[in-house]
Design a protein around this motif. Structure first.
Motif, PDB file in Angstrom:
ATOM      1  N   ARG A   1      19.346  49.961  58.386  1.00 15.13           N
ATOM      2  CA  ARG A   1      18.837  49.014  57.397  1.00 15.13           C
ATOM      3  C   ARG A   1      19.025  49.517  55.955  1.00 15.13           C
ATOM      4  N   ARG A   2      19.094  50.831  55.740  1.00 13.76           N
ATOM      5  CA  ARG A   2      19.337  51.382  54.405  1.00 13.76           C
ATOM      6  C   ARG A   2      20.771  51.904  54.255  1.00 13.76           C
ATOM      7  N   THR A   3      21.286  52.542  55.305  1.00 12.52           N
ATOM      8  CA  THR A   3      22.599  53.176  55.205  1.00 12.52           C
ATOM      9  C   THR A   3      23.745  52.182  55.339  1.00 12.52           C
ATOM     10  N   ALA A   4      23.630  51.189  56.202  1.00 11.16           N
ATOM     11  CA  ALA A   4      24.675  50.171  56.396  1.00 11.16           C
ATOM     12  C   ALA A   4      24.004  48.832  56.664  1.00 11.16           C
TER      13      ALA A   4
ATOM     14  N   TYR B   1      18.596  46.448  50.105  1.00 13.85           N
ATOM     15  CA  TYR B   1      19.366  47.682  50.041  1.00 13.85           C
ATOM     16  C   TYR B   1      20.875  47.461  50.028  1.00 13.85           C
ATOM     17  N   GLY B   2      21.316  46.233  50.219  1.00 14.67           N
ATOM     18  CA  GLY B   2      22.742  45.951  50.261  1.00 14.67           C
ATOM     19  C   GLY B   2      23.367  45.923  48.881  1.00 14.67           C
ATOM     20  N   THR B   3      24.630  45.545  48.845  1.00  6.92           N
ATOM     21  CA  THR B   3      25.352  45.450  47.579  1.00  6.92           C
ATOM     22  C   THR B   3      24.831  44.279  46.754  1.00  6.92           C
TER      23      THR B   3
ATOM     24  N   ALA C   1      26.499  41.851  45.641  1.00  4.98           N
ATOM     25  CA  ALA C   1      27.095  40.622  46.163  1.00  4.98           C
ATOM     26  C   ALA C   1      26.317  40.118  47.375  1.00  4.98           C
ATOM     27  N   SER C   2      25.956  41.024  48.279  1.00 13.63           N
ATOM     28  CA  SER C   2      25.158  40.631  49.450  1.00 13.63           C
ATOM     29  C   SER C   2      23.793  40.098  49.026  1.00 13.63           C
ATOM     30  N   ALA C   3      23.186  40.719  48.030  1.00 14.35           N
ATOM     31  CA  ALA C   3      21.869  40.274  47.562  1.00 14.35           C
ATOM     32  C   ALA C   3      21.936  38.857  46.994  1.00 14.35           C
ATOM     33  N   ARG C   4      23.091  38.462  46.419  1.00 15.62           N
ATOM     34  CA  ARG C   4      23.221  37.093  45.899  1.00 15.62           C
ATOM     35  C   ARG C   4      23.562  36.092  47.001  1.00 15.62           C
ATOM     36  N   ARG C   5      24.401  36.504  47.949  1.00 19.25           N
ATOM     37  CA  ARG C   5      24.921  35.542  48.924  1.00 19.25           C
ATOM     38  C   ARG C   5      23.969  35.257  50.072  1.00 19.25           C
ATOM     39  N   ILE C   6      23.274  36.286  50.556  1.00 14.18           N
ATOM     40  CA  ILE C   6      22.429  36.093  51.747  1.00 14.18           C
ATOM     41  C   ILE C   6      21.329  35.069  51.511  1.00 14.18           C
ATOM     42  N   PRO C   7      20.560  35.119  50.407  1.00 11.09           N
ATOM     43  CA  PRO C   7      19.564  34.054  50.194  1.00 11.09           C
ATOM     44  C   PRO C   7      20.199  32.669  50.089  1.00 11.09           C
ATOM     45  N   TRP C   8      21.387  32.588  49.467  1.00 14.26           N
ATOM     46  CA  TRP C   8      22.040  31.285  49.346  1.00 14.26           C
ATOM     47  C   TRP C   8      22.487  30.777  50.713  1.00 14.26           C
ATOM     48  N   ILE C   9      23.073  31.647  51.556  1.00 17.77           N
ATOM     49  CA  ILE C   9      23.534  31.233  52.884  1.00 17.77           C
ATOM     50  C   ILE C   9      22.361  30.849  53.766  1.00 17.77           C
ATOM     51  N   THR C  10      21.314  31.664  53.777  1.00 15.72           N
ATOM     52  CA  THR C  10      20.156  31.343  54.627  1.00 15.72           C
ATOM     53  C   THR C  10      19.451  30.077  54.148  1.00 15.72           C
TER      54      THR C  10
END
Length: 390
Positions: free
Chosen positions: A63-66, A104-106, A108-117
């Motif tokens: 969850r933190r490393t990958a 903990y992600g990048t 880009a992931s922090a922006r995309r995951i809330p939008w996708i979900t």
């Protein structure tokens, strides 16, 4: 070179082990969200829910490393869980993987995951309700929102607060570093200023003492020796007074580091009188009006240091001091006889020229010193209006 991932945090191991044990306990107790009779259960083996549970728990150390890899594997495990009798713990662990991927992600992931979900939540609620023509289809969207969008949004909010706190910490460190640099520069500047004061004030008296003591020791005339000793005493008393004044400035705690009685250009007469008493033939030609106090002090010190240098190095002859105010500037020129190869009557370090140049430069002026034929010329100009270079 092999790619090595950082070691998982020990708290992540605790979450994984605790989640796995909790899921196994619920399975042993027979607590399941679905039964084999439900139409969605395609894999009805009693141990089937343990497989996605174990996979999801194994993703927790990532969850933190990958975090992105952990979320992708966890999503596959959650889909597998939906065709079994299921486990509540698997769903809870998955929500933590979504939260961690955003936190903990990048970026880009922090922006995309809330939008996708968020899009999945809307589609998962509207599409089944429209196809089945049953408002209860909206519950699917609610379930997706609780399992995916809510932890993603929470992770996004926490990440923003964390980034803001980190930015504030960095700003505080930068401010502290700048304050320390300013303090160090202020200390250095003050030490340099006091060094100039000590050199310009004390060196004048000590040079006179050195020259006249040499004369007193080398001459056999009692009257001449007596006169030299008188000059030595006068310069010793004056030098001691100046030293006490400077020590008082250094010990002053009220923040006012300027001398209590700052020398002015009106005191050039007394300075010339002292130079004449030391044996110099000095003339003064001063034509100026009121000038700013910093310029006045700098000009006085330059004249004082020039007379000290003339006492130590000048050939026999007249020393001329000229001050002239014109076109918004104050022009200071001191000339003395110069003969190359003459030995100095008192030792010097060269700090005097450096100090004079510093005084002129700090006030935006210019400074030059050097031989011109048989004359040594010290020339400084000071702007009388702040911000206008000379």
């Amino acid at each position: 070179m092999a790619l090595t991932l950082p070691r998982p945090h020990r708290d992540d191991w605790r979450i994984a082990v605790g989640g796995l044990l909790g899921g196994v306990l619920l399975w042993v107790l027979g607590i399941r969200p679905r039964t084999p009779s439900d139409g969605l259960v395609l894999w009805d083996a009693s141990w089937a829910p343990l497989v996605p549970l174990a996979v999801t728990a194994a993703c927790e150390p990532l969850r933190r490393t990958a975090p992105r890899a952990g979320l992708m594997i966890g999503t596959a495990a959650l889909i597998l869980d939906t065709v079994t009798c299921g486990s509540i713990v698997t769903v809870v662990l998955y929500t933590d993987l979504v939260y961690a991927a955003v936190l903990y992600g990048t970026p880009a992931s922090a922006r995309r995951i809330p939008w996708i979900t968020g899009m999945l939540t809307v589609v998962g609620g509207v599409l089944p309700a429209a196809l089945w023509r049953d408002p209860q289809g909206l519950l699917i969207g609610v379930g997706i929102g609780v399992v995916a969008f809510a932890p993603a949004a929470t992770g996004w909010v926490v990440r923003n607060h964390r980034d803001a706190a980190e930015a504030a910490r960095l700003r505080a460190e930068q401010i502290a570093l700048l304050a320390e640099m300013d303090r160090a520069q202020a200390v250095t500047a003050e030490r340099t200023r006091m060094a100039r004061e000590l050199h310009d004030v004390i060196a004048n008296h000590l040079s006179a003492i050195a020259i006249h003591s040499t004369a007193a020791l080398s001459l056999g005339d009692p009257e001449t020796s007596k006169g030299a000793l008188g000059v030595i005493r006068e310069n010793s008393v004056a030098g001691l007074a100046e030293m006490r004044r400077l020590i008082g400035i250094l010990r002053d705690n009220d923040g006012d580091l300027e001398p209590a009685a700052t020398p002015t250009l009106d005191g050039l007469g007394g300075l010339v009188g002292g130079a004449r008493a030391n044996g110099l033939d000095v003339t003064l030609d001063a034509g100026h009006d009121a000038v700013p106090a910093p310029v006045e002090l700098a000009a006085y010190r330059i004249v004082q240091e020039s007379l000290t240098n003339a006492l130590k190095h000048a050939a026999k002859g007249r020393v001329h001091i000229g001050l002239q105010q014109r076109s918004g500037t104050l022009d200071v020129r001191v000339t003395s006889p110069y003969r190359s190869g003459d030995a100095a009557r008192a030792p010097g370090s060269g700090a005097g020229l450096t100090g004079m140049r510093e005084r002129a430069t700090l006030l935006g002026g210019t400074f030059a010193a050097g031989p011109d034929g048989g004359v040594w010329t010290v020339h400084a100009t000071f702007p009388l209006t702040e911000g206008e270079p000379a």
